[in-house]
Scaffold this motif. Structure first.
Motif, PDB file in Angstrom:
ATOM      1  N   THR A  78       5.722 -19.398   4.313  1.00 52.96           N
ATOM      2  CA  THR A  78       6.569 -20.543   4.633  1.00 52.96           C
ATOM      3  C   THR A  78       6.052 -21.757   3.878  1.00 52.96           C
ATOM      4  O   THR A  78       4.912 -21.742   3.385  1.00 52.96           O
ATOM      5  CB  THR A  78       6.557 -20.830   6.145  1.00 52.96           C
ATOM      6  N   PRO A  79       6.860 -22.818   3.765  1.00 48.32           N
ATOM      7  CA  PRO A  79       6.399 -24.012   3.046  1.00 48.32           C
ATOM      8  C   PRO A  79       5.071 -24.517   3.600  1.00 48.32           C
ATOM      9  O   PRO A  79       4.918 -24.697   4.813  1.00 48.32           O
ATOM     10  CB  PRO A  79       7.526 -25.016   3.282  1.00 48.32           C
ATOM     11  N   PRO A  80       4.089 -24.725   2.747  1.00 49.76           N
ATOM     12  CA  PRO A  80       2.748 -25.135   3.185  1.00 49.76           C
ATOM     13  C   PRO A  80       2.707 -26.585   3.643  1.00 49.76           C
ATOM     14  O   PRO A  80       3.521 -27.407   3.240  1.00 49.76           O
ATOM     15  CB  PRO A  80       1.902 -24.936   1.929  1.00 49.76           C
ATOM     16  N   ASP A 139      -4.608 -26.947   0.502  1.00 51.07           N
ATOM     17  CA  ASP A 139      -5.267 -25.644   0.548  1.00 51.07           C
ATOM     18  C   ASP A 139      -4.250 -24.545   0.851  1.00 51.07           C
ATOM     19  O   ASP A 139      -4.281 -23.471   0.234  1.00 51.07           O
ATOM     20  CB  ASP A 139      -6.375 -25.652   1.605  1.00 51.07           C
ATOM     21  N   GLU A 140      -3.348 -24.808   1.804  1.00 47.01           N
ATOM     22  CA  GLU A 140      -2.298 -23.830   2.102  1.00 47.01           C
ATOM     23  C   GLU A 140      -1.393 -23.625   0.893  1.00 47.01           C
ATOM     24  O   GLU A 140      -0.919 -22.501   0.654  1.00 47.01           O
ATOM     25  CB  GLU A 140      -1.468 -24.307   3.292  1.00 47.01           C
ATOM     26  N   TRP A 141      -1.148 -24.681   0.151  1.00 48.63           N
ATOM     27  CA  TRP A 141      -0.283 -24.583  -1.029  1.00 48.63           C
ATOM     28  C   TRP A 141      -0.889 -23.628  -2.052  1.00 48.63           C
ATOM     29  O   TRP A 141      -0.189 -22.784  -2.632  1.00 48.63           O
ATOM     30  CB  TRP A 141      -0.078 -25.974  -1.617  1.00 48.63           C
ATOM     31  N   LEU A 142      -2.184 -23.743  -2.272  1.00 43.89           N
ATOM     32  CA  LEU A 142      -2.852 -22.834  -3.207  1.00 43.89           C
ATOM     33  C   LEU A 142      -2.767 -21.389  -2.714  1.00 43.89           C
ATOM     34  O   LEU A 142      -2.462 -20.466  -3.486  1.00 43.89           O
ATOM     35  CB  LEU A 142      -4.313 -23.237  -3.393  1.00 43.89           C
ATOM     36  N   ARG A 198      -0.134 -15.966  -3.366  1.00 39.22           N
ATOM     37  CA  ARG A 198       0.581 -14.802  -2.847  1.00 39.22           C
ATOM     38  C   ARG A 198       1.918 -14.616  -3.563  1.00 39.22           C
ATOM     39  O   ARG A 198       2.399 -13.485  -3.722  1.00 39.22           O
ATOM     40  CB  ARG A 198       0.806 -14.958  -1.342  1.00 39.22           C
ATOM     41  N   LEU A 199       2.528 -15.708  -3.987  1.00 37.80           N
ATOM     42  CA  LEU A 199       3.811 -15.628  -4.684  1.00 37.80           C
ATOM     43  C   LEU A 199       3.652 -15.198  -6.142  1.00 37.80           C
ATOM     44  O   LEU A 199       4.598 -14.680  -6.748  1.00 37.80           O
ATOM     45  CB  LEU A 199       4.506 -16.993  -4.643  1.00 37.80           C
ATOM     46  N   VAL A 251       5.576 -32.670  -1.616  1.00 38.08           N
ATOM     47  CA  VAL A 251       4.308 -32.255  -2.206  1.00 38.08           C
ATOM     48  C   VAL A 251       3.235 -32.354  -1.127  1.00 38.08           C
ATOM     49  O   VAL A 251       3.047 -33.424  -0.521  1.00 38.08           O
ATOM     50  CB  VAL A 251       3.943 -33.156  -3.401  1.00 38.08           C
ATOM     51  N   PRO A 252       2.535 -31.267  -0.815  1.00 42.51           N
ATOM     52  CA  PRO A 252       1.556 -31.308   0.280  1.00 42.51           C
ATOM     53  C   PRO A 252       0.372 -32.224  -0.036  1.00 42.51           C
ATOM     54  O   PRO A 252      -0.022 -32.395  -1.193  1.00 42.51           O
ATOM     55  CB  PRO A 252       1.099 -29.850   0.395  1.00 42.51           C
ATOM     56  N   GLY A 253      -0.208 -32.776   1.021  1.00 43.27           N
ATOM     57  CA  GLY A 253      -1.392 -33.613   0.889  1.00 43.27           C
ATOM     58  C   GLY A 253      -2.632 -32.890   1.361  1.00 43.27           C
ATOM     59  O   GLY A 253      -2.604 -31.692   1.671  1.00 43.27           O
TER      60      GLY A 253
END
Length: 416
Positions: A162-164, A168-171, A176-177, A288-290
Protein backbone atom coordinates in the motif's frame (compact mmCIF):
# COMPACT_ATOMS: atom_id res chain seq x y z
CA UNK A 1 3.91 54.40 -14.99
CA UNK A 2 1.08 56.24 -16.52
CA UNK A 3 -2.59 55.56 -16.92
CA UNK A 4 -5.31 56.31 -19.38
CA UNK A 5 -7.70 58.54 -17.42
CA UNK A 6 -10.88 59.52 -19.17
CA UNK A 7 -10.69 63.05 -17.77
CA UNK A 8 -13.24 65.73 -18.47
CA UNK A 9 -11.48 69.00 -19.23
CA UNK A 10 -13.33 72.28 -18.76
CA UNK A 11 -12.29 74.73 -21.46
CA UNK A 12 -14.50 77.75 -20.79
CA UNK A 13 -15.70 79.77 -17.83
CA UNK A 14 -19.24 78.54 -18.31
CA UNK A 15 -18.11 74.90 -18.23
CA UNK A 16 -16.05 75.47 -15.09
CA UNK A 17 -19.25 76.10 -13.16
CA UNK A 18 -20.68 72.84 -14.48
CA UNK A 19 -17.58 70.93 -13.44
CA UNK A 20 -18.14 72.01 -9.87
CA UNK A 21 -21.42 70.15 -9.66
CA UNK A 22 -20.50 67.02 -11.62
CA UNK A 23 -22.44 63.97 -10.43
CA UNK A 24 -20.86 60.70 -9.23
CA UNK A 25 -22.14 58.97 -12.35
CA UNK A 26 -19.59 60.88 -14.39
CA UNK A 27 -16.66 59.70 -12.24
CA UNK A 28 -13.45 58.98 -14.05
CA UNK A 29 -13.02 55.44 -15.36
CA UNK A 30 -9.64 53.79 -15.07
CA UNK A 31 -8.15 50.78 -16.81
CA UNK A 32 -5.99 48.19 -15.03
CA UNK A 33 -3.73 46.28 -17.41
CA UNK A 34 -2.97 42.76 -16.19
CA UNK A 35 -0.31 40.46 -17.65
CA UNK A 36 -1.06 36.78 -17.03
CA UNK A 37 0.88 33.85 -18.41
CA UNK A 38 -0.29 31.47 -21.09
CA UNK A 39 -2.18 28.43 -19.73
CA UNK A 40 -2.25 29.76 -16.15
CA UNK A 41 -6.00 30.34 -16.29
CA UNK A 42 -8.71 29.25 -18.71
CA UNK A 43 -10.49 31.81 -20.85
CA UNK A 44 -13.75 30.90 -19.12
CA UNK A 45 -12.20 31.73 -15.72
CA UNK A 46 -10.84 35.05 -17.02
CA UNK A 47 -14.18 35.98 -18.54
CA UNK A 48 -16.05 35.22 -15.32
CA UNK A 49 -13.54 37.07 -13.18
CA UNK A 50 -13.50 40.13 -15.43
CA UNK A 51 -17.28 40.37 -15.57
CA UNK A 52 -17.74 40.17 -11.82
CA UNK A 53 -14.77 42.38 -10.93
CA UNK A 54 -15.97 45.17 -13.21
CA UNK A 55 -19.50 44.84 -11.85
CA UNK A 56 -18.22 45.22 -8.29
CA UNK A 57 -15.84 48.06 -9.22
CA UNK A 58 -17.95 50.33 -11.41
CA UNK A 59 -15.16 52.80 -12.27
CA UNK A 60 -12.58 50.15 -13.24
CA UNK A 61 -11.99 48.28 -16.50
CA UNK A 62 -9.75 45.22 -16.78
CA UNK A 63 -7.44 44.71 -19.73
CA UNK A 64 -6.04 41.17 -19.35
CA UNK A 65 -3.20 40.37 -21.73
CA UNK A 66 -1.90 36.81 -21.93
CA UNK A 67 1.89 36.46 -22.26
CA UNK A 68 4.15 33.57 -23.26
CA UNK A 69 6.76 32.26 -20.83
CA UNK A 70 9.49 32.30 -23.48
CA UNK A 71 11.42 35.54 -23.10
CA UNK A 72 9.15 36.85 -20.35
CA UNK A 73 12.00 37.77 -18.00
CA UNK A 74 13.42 40.47 -20.22
CA UNK A 75 9.95 41.64 -21.19
CA UNK A 76 9.01 42.18 -17.55
CA UNK A 77 12.30 43.90 -16.78
CA UNK A 78 11.73 46.24 -19.72
CA UNK A 79 8.20 47.01 -18.53
CA UNK A 80 9.50 47.85 -15.06
CA UNK A 81 12.09 50.23 -16.53
CA UNK A 82 9.85 52.00 -19.03
CA UNK A 83 7.40 54.81 -18.42
CA UNK A 84 4.97 53.30 -20.91
CA UNK A 85 1.32 54.43 -20.70
CA UNK A 86 0.31 51.06 -22.11
CA UNK A 87 2.38 48.96 -19.67
CA UNK A 88 1.15 46.48 -17.06
CA UNK A 89 -0.22 47.34 -13.63
CA UNK A 90 -0.35 43.74 -12.37
CA UNK A 91 2.01 40.99 -13.55
CA UNK A 92 2.03 37.23 -12.98
CA UNK A 93 5.58 36.00 -12.40
CA UNK A 94 7.10 32.65 -11.47
CA UNK A 95 7.43 32.37 -7.69
CA UNK A 96 11.23 32.05 -7.91
CA UNK A 97 11.54 35.14 -10.16
CA UNK A 98 10.30 37.76 -7.70
CA UNK A 99 13.71 38.58 -6.21
CA UNK A 100 15.14 39.37 -9.64
CA UNK A 101 12.43 41.99 -10.21
CA UNK A 102 12.38 43.37 -6.66
CA UNK A 103 16.16 43.86 -6.57
CA UNK A 104 16.00 46.93 -8.81
CA UNK A 105 13.22 48.65 -6.82
CA UNK A 106 10.79 47.93 -9.64
CA UNK A 107 7.99 46.45 -7.54
CA UNK A 108 5.46 47.88 -5.12
CA UNK A 109 5.96 46.85 -1.49
CA UNK A 110 2.82 44.98 -0.44
CA UNK A 111 3.92 44.02 3.07
CA UNK A 112 1.25 46.05 4.86
CA UNK A 113 -1.62 44.63 2.82
CA UNK A 114 -0.19 41.13 3.19
CA UNK A 115 -0.09 41.28 6.97
CA UNK A 116 -3.14 43.41 7.63
CA UNK A 117 -5.64 42.16 5.04
CA UNK A 118 -4.48 39.04 3.21
CA UNK A 119 -3.45 36.54 5.91
CA UNK A 120 0.23 36.20 5.02
CA UNK A 121 0.93 33.72 7.83
CA UNK A 122 -1.36 31.15 6.18
CA UNK A 123 0.22 31.31 2.72
CA UNK A 124 2.09 28.29 1.40
CA UNK A 125 5.75 28.87 2.28
CA UNK A 126 6.93 27.75 -1.15
CA UNK A 127 5.08 30.71 -2.67
CA UNK A 128 5.29 33.27 0.13
CA UNK A 129 8.99 33.04 0.98
CA UNK A 130 10.38 33.60 -2.53
CA UNK A 131 7.92 36.50 -2.85
CA UNK A 132 9.91 38.40 -0.24
CA UNK A 133 12.98 40.51 -0.80
CA UNK A 134 14.65 41.37 2.46
CA UNK A 135 11.82 41.74 4.96
CA UNK A 136 9.33 43.12 2.42
CA UNK A 137 6.62 41.19 0.61
CA UNK A 138 6.51 41.99 -3.12
CA UNK A 139 5.07 38.79 -4.62
CA UNK A 140 1.58 37.71 -3.57
CA UNK A 141 0.97 33.93 -3.89
CA UNK A 142 -1.52 32.99 -6.58
CA UNK A 143 -1.35 29.24 -7.18
CA UNK A 144 0.99 26.33 -6.58
CA UNK A 145 1.93 22.98 -8.07
CA UNK A 146 4.31 20.42 -6.63
CA UNK A 147 5.41 16.86 -7.12
CA UNK A 148 3.66 13.82 -5.71
CA UNK A 149 4.18 10.11 -6.26
CA UNK A 150 2.16 8.86 -9.23
CA UNK A 151 1.72 5.10 -8.93
CA UNK A 152 0.08 2.05 -10.48
CA UNK A 153 -2.67 0.82 -8.18
CA UNK A 154 -2.81 -2.58 -9.90
CA UNK A 155 0.93 -3.19 -9.49
CA UNK A 156 0.75 -2.22 -5.82
CA UNK A 157 -2.11 -4.69 -5.28
CA UNK A 158 -0.25 -7.45 -7.09
CA UNK A 159 2.80 -6.89 -4.89
CA UNK A 160 0.68 -6.79 -1.75
CA UNK A 161 1.76 -3.27 -0.78
CA UNK A 162 0.00 0.00 0.00
CA UNK A 163 1.15 3.63 -0.34
CA UNK A 164 3.96 4.16 2.20
CA UNK A 165 3.83 6.69 5.02
CA UNK A 166 7.56 7.19 5.64
CA UNK A 167 10.76 7.23 3.62
CA UNK A 168 11.91 3.92 5.05
CA UNK A 169 8.59 2.32 4.07
CA UNK A 170 8.93 3.89 0.63
CA UNK A 171 12.28 2.18 0.08
CA UNK A 172 10.91 -1.18 1.28
CA UNK A 173 7.78 -0.87 -0.89
CA UNK A 174 9.75 0.15 -3.96
CA UNK A 175 12.16 -2.75 -3.54
CA UNK A 176 9.25 -5.20 -3.49
CA UNK A 177 7.83 -3.61 -6.65
CA UNK A 178 11.17 -3.72 -8.48
CA UNK A 179 10.93 -7.21 -9.89
CA UNK A 180 10.94 -8.91 -13.27
CA UNK A 181 10.11 -6.48 -16.05
CA UNK A 182 8.66 -3.93 -13.63
CA UNK A 183 10.70 -0.98 -12.40
CA UNK A 184 9.98 -0.17 -8.77
CA UNK A 185 10.35 3.50 -9.65
CA UNK A 186 11.50 5.46 -12.66
CA UNK A 187 13.71 8.24 -11.31
CA UNK A 188 16.10 9.97 -13.68
CA UNK A 189 19.56 10.60 -12.30
CA UNK A 190 19.44 14.38 -12.72
CA UNK A 191 15.97 15.13 -11.33
CA UNK A 192 17.40 17.82 -9.08
CA UNK A 193 14.03 19.29 -8.05
CA UNK A 194 13.17 15.95 -6.43
CA UNK A 195 16.62 15.83 -4.84
CA UNK A 196 16.07 19.31 -3.40
CA UNK A 197 13.03 18.03 -1.51
CA UNK A 198 15.03 15.13 -0.07
CA UNK A 199 17.77 17.54 1.05
CA UNK A 200 15.27 19.90 2.70
CA UNK A 201 13.59 16.97 4.44
CA UNK A 202 16.93 16.15 6.07
CA UNK A 203 17.37 19.75 7.22
CA UNK A 204 19.86 20.69 4.51
CA UNK A 205 19.92 23.49 1.94
CA UNK A 206 21.05 24.02 -1.64
CA UNK A 207 22.68 27.29 -0.63
CA UNK A 208 22.75 29.47 2.48
CA UNK A 209 23.04 33.22 3.04
CA UNK A 210 24.91 35.02 5.80
CA UNK A 211 25.51 38.77 5.95
CA UNK A 212 24.45 39.11 2.34
CA UNK A 213 26.86 36.44 1.07
CA UNK A 214 25.51 33.25 -0.51
CA UNK A 215 27.37 29.93 -0.39
CA UNK A 216 26.65 26.49 -1.80
CA UNK A 217 25.60 23.99 0.86
CA UNK A 218 25.46 20.60 -0.86
CA UNK A 219 28.43 19.45 1.22
CA UNK A 220 26.63 19.65 4.57
CA UNK A 221 25.93 16.38 6.41
CA UNK A 222 22.19 16.92 6.03
CA UNK A 223 22.45 17.55 2.27
CA UNK A 224 24.62 14.45 1.86
CA UNK A 225 21.95 12.38 3.64
CA UNK A 226 19.41 13.68 1.14
CA UNK A 227 21.63 12.65 -1.77
CA UNK A 228 22.18 9.22 -0.25
CA UNK A 229 18.43 8.64 -0.01
CA UNK A 230 18.08 9.71 -3.65
CA UNK A 231 20.81 7.20 -4.63
CA UNK A 232 19.14 4.34 -2.76
CA UNK A 233 15.73 5.09 -4.29
CA UNK A 234 17.01 5.71 -7.82
CA UNK A 235 18.71 2.33 -8.05
CA UNK A 236 15.32 0.58 -7.69
CA UNK A 237 14.57 1.30 -11.34
CA UNK A 238 16.25 1.90 -14.65
CA UNK A 239 16.23 5.69 -14.84
CA UNK A 240 19.25 7.07 -16.75
CA UNK A 241 21.90 8.44 -14.40
CA UNK A 242 23.09 11.08 -16.87
CA UNK A 243 19.77 12.72 -17.85
CA UNK A 244 16.85 14.54 -16.24
CA UNK A 245 13.15 13.62 -16.15
CA UNK A 246 12.50 15.15 -19.58
CA UNK A 247 15.15 13.13 -21.45
CA UNK A 248 13.30 10.99 -22.26
CA UNK A 249 10.01 12.42 -20.98
CA UNK A 250 9.01 10.30 -18.00
CA UNK A 251 5.35 10.44 -19.01
CA UNK A 252 6.20 8.34 -22.05
CA UNK A 253 8.25 5.89 -20.00
CA UNK A 254 5.41 5.44 -17.50
CA UNK A 255 2.90 5.02 -20.32
CA UNK A 256 4.77 1.96 -21.57
CA UNK A 257 3.28 0.10 -18.61
CA UNK A 258 6.36 -1.30 -16.88
CA UNK A 259 6.90 1.34 -14.18
CA UNK A 260 5.28 1.23 -10.73
CA UNK A 261 5.99 4.84 -9.67
CA UNK A 262 7.28 8.21 -10.79
CA UNK A 263 7.66 11.53 -8.96
CA UNK A 264 5.74 14.18 -10.89
CA UNK A 265 3.00 16.80 -10.76
CA UNK A 266 -0.47 15.22 -11.09
CA UNK A 267 -1.09 17.12 -14.31
CA UNK A 268 1.46 14.89 -16.06
CA UNK A 269 -1.05 12.05 -15.92
CA UNK A 270 -2.99 13.65 -18.77
CA UNK A 271 -0.01 13.02 -21.07
CA UNK A 272 0.32 9.46 -19.76
CA UNK A 273 -3.30 8.59 -20.43
CA UNK A 274 -3.19 10.17 -23.88
CA UNK A 275 -0.39 7.75 -24.76
CA UNK A 276 -1.92 4.75 -22.97
CA UNK A 277 -5.69 5.11 -22.30
CA UNK A 278 -5.71 1.72 -20.64
CA UNK A 279 -3.96 3.16 -17.60
CA UNK A 280 -6.64 5.74 -16.79
CA UNK A 281 -8.31 3.75 -14.01
CA UNK A 282 -5.07 2.24 -12.71
CA UNK A 283 -3.27 5.40 -11.59
CA UNK A 284 -3.20 6.71 -8.03
CA UNK A 285 -1.35 9.42 -6.11
CA UNK A 286 0.21 9.91 -2.69
CA UNK A 287 2.37 12.68 -1.20
CA UNK A 288 6.13 12.24 -1.29
CA UNK A 289 6.76 10.49 2.06
CA UNK A 290 8.74 12.19 4.80
CA UNK A 291 10.96 10.91 7.57
CA UNK A 292 8.00 10.78 9.98
CA UNK A 293 4.64 9.10 9.57
CA UNK A 294 1.76 11.52 9.18
CA UNK A 295 3.92 14.29 7.77
CA UNK A 296 4.59 14.48 4.01
CA UNK A 297 8.13 15.08 2.87
CA UNK A 298 9.44 18.48 1.81
CA UNK A 299 8.98 19.25 -1.89
CA UNK A 300 9.86 21.95 -4.35
CA UNK A 301 6.86 24.18 -4.94
CA UNK A 302 6.43 25.80 -8.31
CA UNK A 303 3.73 28.23 -9.20
CA UNK A 304 3.07 31.93 -9.63
CA UNK A 305 2.94 35.13 -7.61
CA UNK A 306 1.30 38.41 -8.59
CA UNK A 307 3.31 41.64 -8.43
CA UNK A 308 2.52 45.32 -8.95
CA UNK A 309 5.05 47.58 -10.75
CA UNK A 310 6.17 50.40 -8.48
CA UNK A 311 5.44 53.04 -11.12
CA UNK A 312 1.79 52.24 -11.79
CA UNK A 313 -0.56 55.22 -11.89
CA UNK A 314 -3.45 53.09 -10.65
CA UNK A 315 -1.87 51.68 -7.51
CA UNK A 316 -5.05 51.33 -5.48
CA UNK A 317 -6.90 49.68 -8.37
CA UNK A 318 -4.01 47.29 -9.08
CA UNK A 319 -3.98 46.27 -5.42
CA UNK A 320 -7.72 45.59 -5.67
CA UNK A 321 -7.12 43.22 -8.60
CA UNK A 322 -4.41 41.36 -6.67
CA UNK A 323 -6.65 41.12 -3.61
CA UNK A 324 -9.48 39.65 -5.66
CA UNK A 325 -7.41 37.12 -7.63
CA UNK A 326 -5.55 35.86 -4.56
CA UNK A 327 -8.55 35.97 -2.21
CA UNK A 328 -10.33 32.81 -1.10
CA UNK A 329 -13.23 32.95 -3.56
CA UNK A 330 -11.36 33.31 -6.84
CA UNK A 331 -8.30 31.42 -5.66
CA UNK A 332 -10.29 28.28 -4.93
CA UNK A 333 -12.20 28.74 -8.19
CA UNK A 334 -8.89 28.83 -10.08
CA UNK A 335 -7.59 25.77 -8.23
CA UNK A 336 -10.63 23.70 -9.13
CA UNK A 337 -10.68 24.96 -12.72
CA UNK A 338 -6.97 24.40 -13.43
CA UNK A 339 -6.07 21.57 -10.99
CA UNK A 340 -3.81 23.76 -8.87
CA UNK A 341 -3.15 23.99 -5.16
CA UNK A 342 -4.71 27.11 -3.55
CA UNK A 343 -2.35 29.66 -2.04
CA UNK A 344 -3.30 28.95 1.59
CA UNK A 345 -3.09 25.76 3.62
CA UNK A 346 -6.54 26.53 5.05
CA UNK A 347 -8.02 26.27 1.55
CA UNK A 348 -6.74 22.74 0.91
CA UNK A 349 -10.15 21.21 1.64
CA UNK A 350 -11.54 23.03 -1.38
CA UNK A 351 -9.71 20.56 -3.67
CA UNK A 352 -9.97 17.50 -1.45
CA UNK A 353 -12.44 15.76 -3.75
CA UNK A 354 -9.84 14.91 -6.41
CA UNK A 355 -7.15 12.38 -5.48
CA UNK A 356 -4.22 13.99 -7.30
CA UNK A 357 -5.00 17.47 -6.03
CA UNK A 358 -5.50 16.15 -2.50
CA UNK A 359 -2.06 14.54 -2.54
CA UNK A 360 -0.52 17.69 -4.02
CA UNK A 361 -2.16 19.97 -1.46
CA UNK A 362 -0.91 17.79 1.39
CA UNK A 363 2.65 18.05 0.08
CA UNK A 364 2.38 21.76 -0.62
CA UNK A 365 2.05 22.44 3.09
CA UNK A 366 5.75 21.55 3.31
CA UNK A 367 6.73 23.11 0.02
CA UNK A 368 9.90 25.11 -0.47
CA UNK A 369 11.43 27.20 -3.25
CA UNK A 370 14.95 27.63 -4.54
CA UNK A 371 17.30 30.11 -2.79
CA UNK A 372 15.92 33.65 -2.90
CA UNK A 373 18.77 35.28 -4.76
CA UNK A 374 18.48 36.79 -8.26
CA UNK A 375 21.56 34.83 -9.32
CA UNK A 376 20.00 31.42 -8.71
CA UNK A 377 18.79 31.42 -12.31
CA UNK A 378 22.45 31.54 -13.36
CA UNK A 379 23.17 28.50 -11.18
CA UNK A 380 20.33 26.62 -12.88
CA UNK A 381 21.61 27.57 -16.34
CA UNK A 382 24.97 25.89 -15.66
CA UNK A 383 23.53 23.52 -13.03
CA UNK A 384 26.42 21.84 -11.22
CA UNK A 385 23.81 19.96 -9.19
CA UNK A 386 23.01 17.72 -12.16
CA UNK A 387 26.67 16.89 -12.74
CA UNK A 388 27.10 16.20 -9.02
CA UNK A 389 24.19 13.77 -9.03
CA UNK A 390 25.48 11.83 -12.01
CA UNK A 391 28.95 11.55 -10.52
CA UNK A 392 27.61 10.18 -7.24
CA UNK A 393 25.26 7.74 -8.98
CA UNK A 394 28.16 6.39 -11.03
CA UNK A 395 30.28 5.67 -7.97
CA UNK A 396 32.26 8.83 -7.23
CA UNK A 397 32.93 9.89 -3.66
CA UNK A 398 29.81 11.83 -2.50
CA UNK A 399 31.69 14.10 -0.11
CA UNK A 400 34.28 15.22 -2.63
CA UNK A 401 31.71 15.72 -5.37
CA UNK A 402 29.46 17.68 -3.02
CA UNK A 403 32.35 19.97 -2.11
CA UNK A 404 33.10 20.52 -5.80
CA UNK A 405 29.47 21.34 -6.62
CA UNK A 406 29.06 23.59 -3.56
CA UNK A 407 32.17 25.52 -4.55
CA UNK A 408 30.85 26.09 -8.07
CA UNK A 409 27.52 27.31 -6.68
CA UNK A 410 29.34 29.70 -4.33
CA UNK A 411 31.41 31.11 -7.17
CA UNK A 412 28.34 31.59 -9.36
CA UNK A 413 26.32 33.32 -6.64
CA UNK A 414 29.23 35.61 -5.78
CA UNK A 415 29.89 36.77 -9.34
CA UNK A 416 28.86 40.38 -9.92
Amino acid sequence: MRRRLLALVCVSASLLTGCGVMSDSAAERRTVTVWLMQHSASQDFLDRFTEEFEREHETLDLDIRVQEWTGIGEKVQQALRDDDPDGPDVIEVGNTQVSAYAEGDGLLDLTLESMRDWGRDDWLPGLAEPGRWGSQQYGIPWYAANRVVVYRKDLFRAAGVTPPKTRDEWLETTERLDTGDTQGIYLAGQDWYTLAGFIWEEGGELATERDGVWRGALDSEAALRGMDFYRRLQRLGDGPVDADEEHPPQAGVFAEGRVAQIVAVPGLVRAIVQQNPGLEDKIGYFPVPGTEAGRPGAVFTGGSDLVVPAGTDVEDAAVEVVAALTGARWNTDLARTMNYVPNKASLADSVAGEEGLRAMAAGAARGRATPATPRWSVVEADNPIKEYMTRVLTGADPGKEAERAARRITETLAFD
